[in-house]
Design a protein around this motif. Structure first.
Motif: not given
Length: 62
Positions: A29-41, A21-25
């Motif tokens: 990765e930054r967008v994914m981690l940022g969206s997870i951070g906003v979700f947790l907040l 499977p393809a890996r994230l660039t």
């Protein structure tokens, strides 16, 4: 012994193992981690904001 008649001859295009499977660039990765951070907040701050709105409405009507 088991005889599999479909095992020979090999298919004409040959055997190719499945591609990994393809890996994230890095930007993805930054967008994914940022969206997870906003979700947790929002998950922790949201209930506090909701309860303060309800407390404010109760204070207005009492």
């Amino acid at each position: 012994m088991f005889y599999d008649s479909n095992a020979w001859p090999p298919p004409p295009d040959g055997y190719e193992p499945p591609r990994p499977p393809a890996r994230l660039t890095r930007p993805q990765e930054r967008v994914m981690l940022g969206s997870i951070g906003v979700f947790l907040l929002v998950m922790f701050v949201g209930p506090l904001a909701g309860s303060s709105v309800i407390a404010g409405i109760i204070a207005v009507f009492s």
